[in-house]
Design a protein around this motif. Sequence first.
Motif, PDB file in Angstrom:
ATOM      1  N   TRP A   1       0.817  -1.213   0.000  1.00  0.00           N
ATOM      2  CA  TRP A   1       0.000   0.000   0.000  1.00  0.00           C
ATOM      3  C   TRP A   1       0.849   1.261   0.000  1.00  0.00           C
ATOM      4  O   TRP A   1       1.857   1.352   0.695  1.00  0.00           O
ATOM      5  N   LEU A   2       0.367   2.250  -0.751  1.00  0.00           N
ATOM      6  CA  LEU A   2       0.875   3.613  -0.675  1.00  0.00           C
ATOM      7  C   LEU A   2       0.026   4.358   0.349  1.00  0.00           C
ATOM      8  O   LEU A   2      -1.198   4.161   0.409  1.00  0.00           O
ATOM      9  N   LEU A   3       0.647   5.213   1.147  1.00  0.00           N
ATOM     10  CA  LEU A   3      -0.070   5.971   2.168  1.00  0.00           C
ATOM     11  C   LEU A   3      -0.062   7.448   1.800  1.00  0.00           C
ATOM     12  O   LEU A   3       0.991   8.082   1.771  1.00  0.00           O
ATOM     13  N   MET A   4      -1.237   7.979   1.522  1.00  0.00           N
ATOM     14  CA  MET A   4      -1.409   9.389   1.184  1.00  0.00           C
ATOM     15  C   MET A   4      -1.844  10.139   2.437  1.00  0.00           C
ATOM     16  O   MET A   4      -2.987  10.013   2.874  1.00  0.00           O
ATOM     17  N   ARG A   5      -0.900  10.895   2.994  1.00  0.00           N
ATOM     18  CA  ARG A   5      -1.127  11.579   4.264  1.00  0.00           C
ATOM     19  C   ARG A   5      -1.843  12.915   4.018  1.00  0.00           C
ATOM     20  O   ARG A   5      -1.225  13.963   3.829  1.00  0.00           O
ATOM     21  N   GLU A   6      -3.168  12.865   4.032  1.00  0.00           N
ATOM     22  CA  GLU A   6      -3.961  14.069   3.774  1.00  0.00           C
ATOM     23  C   GLU A   6      -3.652  15.137   4.823  1.00  0.00           C
ATOM     24  O   GLU A   6      -3.450  14.838   5.997  1.00  0.00           O
ATOM     25  N   GLY A   7      -3.637  16.385   4.378  1.00  0.00           N
ATOM     26  CA  GLY A   7      -3.322  17.494   5.269  1.00  0.00           C
ATOM     27  C   GLY A   7      -1.889  17.937   5.159  1.00  0.00           C
ATOM     28  O   GLY A   7      -1.547  19.046   5.589  1.00  0.00           O
ATOM     29  N   GLN A   8      -1.010  17.102   4.615  1.00  0.00           N
ATOM     30  CA  GLN A   8       0.379  17.483   4.392  1.00  0.00           C
ATOM     31  C   GLN A   8       0.536  18.072   2.987  1.00  0.00           C
ATOM     32  O   GLN A   8      -0.287  17.836   2.104  1.00  0.00           O
ATOM     33  N   SER A   9       1.594  18.838   2.793  1.00  0.00           N
ATOM     34  CA  SER A   9       1.800  19.536   1.524  1.00  0.00           C
ATOM     35  C   SER A   9       2.116  18.558   0.397  1.00  0.00           C
ATOM     36  O   SER A   9       2.739  17.517   0.607  1.00  0.00           O
ATOM     37  N   LYS A  10       1.644  18.916  -0.790  1.00  0.00           N
ATOM     38  CA  LYS A  10       1.961  18.223  -2.044  1.00  0.00           C
ATOM     39  C   LYS A  10       1.419  16.789  -2.121  1.00  0.00           C
ATOM     40  O   LYS A  10       1.822  16.028  -2.994  1.00  0.00           O
TER      41      LYS A  10
END
Length: 692
Positions: free
Chosen positions: A134-143
């Motif tokens: 899995w890839l983890l997309m950390r919402e709230g962080q830039s870019k």
Amino acid sequence: MRWCLILITSLFVATQIEGQDETLRTTGELRRACSRRGAAKPPPGRINTSDRLKALRRVMQMDTIIQTISIDAYIITSDDEHQTEYVAPYDRRREYISGFSGSSGDAIVTLNKAALWTDGRYHLQADNQLNCDWLLMREGQSKIPTKSDWLKNELANGSRIGADPKLMSASAWNSLKYELDNSTLHLVPVHVNLIDLIWKNHADTIADKDAFVWEFEYSGKNWTTKVEETRNELRNMGVQAMVITSLAEIAWLLNIRGRDIPYNPFVKSYVLLGLHEVRLYVDRSKLVKNDVNKHLRTDWGVSTTSITVQNYEDIWIDLPTYLQAWNTILLPSSSPFSMGVSQAIYSLVPEKKRLYKPSPIIHLKAMKNPVEIAGMEVAHIRDAAAMCEFLDYLETRIGEGDMWSELDVAKIINNIRFEQNFSLGNSFETIVAFGSNGALPHYEPTPATNSIIFTNSTLVIDSGGQYYDGTTDVTRTLHFGTPTKEQINAYTRVLMGSIQLSSLVFPPNMKSSVADVMARAPLWEVGLDYMHGTGHGIGTFLGVHESPISMHYNSRSKDQHLKAGYFLSNEPGFYSEGEFGVRLENILEVIPKPWLLHYTGQSFLGFKDVTLVPYEPKLIDTALLSVHHKRWLNEYNTRIRELVGKELKEKNKMSAFYWMMEKTKHIPGAATSLSYQPVILTTAILFIHFLN
């Protein structure tokens, strides 16, 4: 010269590594124990979902099984058919496919990649639980790419993206479709749920439980009155009917409760509310016991003051039929903690007949009536007594050398709370987080992650109860040894923020996001912050998270105004990754300040803390507190002594009573009452004026 070359080389390498990490973060590849450069030991609790992903990808390509042309990507949300925050075990499809158990997050699986998006509350938890597929997309962080941008980058022209329209809100569906409109990608409904096809023993998790009546002595208002109030709102909006899919709204409207959803007393159902009739779509067997049919007057026939009961699945047949008699129907849109109707419901209604706006029930439900307000206050006193009993017991046992784990703590506190009068159990999964686990805001102990509690760090306990007369939610941070200066400083600043928000006096037209800054200011002052919101609405024997209030200074949702009779949380925190966490949470009641109207001619509102659980004195640096902070603490402790102390003595819980008295000792150096309120009021007025 040699040392200079070594230093330059080291700096260059460090810069290169930092740049690589930044790239990996924005692509979602920055994962714990997933480095290609080594095989680090995976964290406990990580779940291997490789076989599940393979099975899902197989069915994505089987046209005959999914009853549509094969798809290139599949979206799995956290939702059930009613977009409920906490879902029943058989609806935890995103958790099944990913291994991530947090309450918020969306997964997308393509034929060669899998990615999960979740917010700052769950970044660390998701990193621990997701395996390296899995890839983890950390919402709230830039870019961090949005889901639509990621799909555009990953998929070839003409690719088809599938999703179950019953499990995706119309708001989320339409937003994603709009974002994909300038591409060649196609968002398509897949009416056969693909996770259900591959989930072994899925049906074994389904359990049926009876509904029951929420009596007038707790509700303070008959369901017939609530229905008529809602109809008046519909008339003002110019519509003839509305579809109610929110289980919390149905529970409130009809004064019925159930046990179909964990931690929330909801009955799985739909309602079609017209100006002259009400139709409830539910498993009929749930209404047989507990006089529910009698309560709903189901044998009265079709009338304005009775309920017609239909089978749960009949909504999909009846809605298109009844639409023929209505010119306009309200389809609730999204608001904080209420996602509105599903795409499946939305798509059944022709565009010319839709009015897509937030449900009027949201505000009717949020403003508690006098009976509900009294019930909430009493429930919180009862809950505070349970907390004092538990905290006294825990501190005593650990002080005597007993070995306790996080799961031990959760089990005992849940049992003590359940033993209280009028209790129906927890309002959410109890959070018990020791040491570095406390740095995960929504960590929940499991057998794989369960930590032993020692005396060298903080212990965060976030728990709440469902009582017939109210819902509670309280967080306290403890320490059973000698805290460090860093821990004391963090705790004190979090407490200062909590006090400043609680003390705020404000005009009714203040936006709720403004108040958030009061809680964060002591942390911002030293360059600290936390990634979650500071406040959420809370129901009365309903959901622990209730619309319309969601307090965050950077909120993307429509800002709301606070009104007398609303209840909301006040929960600032601090999280030092890998070390410790601090969070303090009280429930606040919004109350009028009539004395200001008398003196200024302008109405103002304020807060009253209904949570009455002592703070930990050893974690408070009184040198950091102003005289106003100290006075607030003294007044708060006095209320605990009077109200909770009485409850403990009546129950003969004298050990807990003396523990509570010790924790609520007077703090010297407080301001007088005459010097306090004007300062807070002036600060609030200037602050609001500055932000506007």
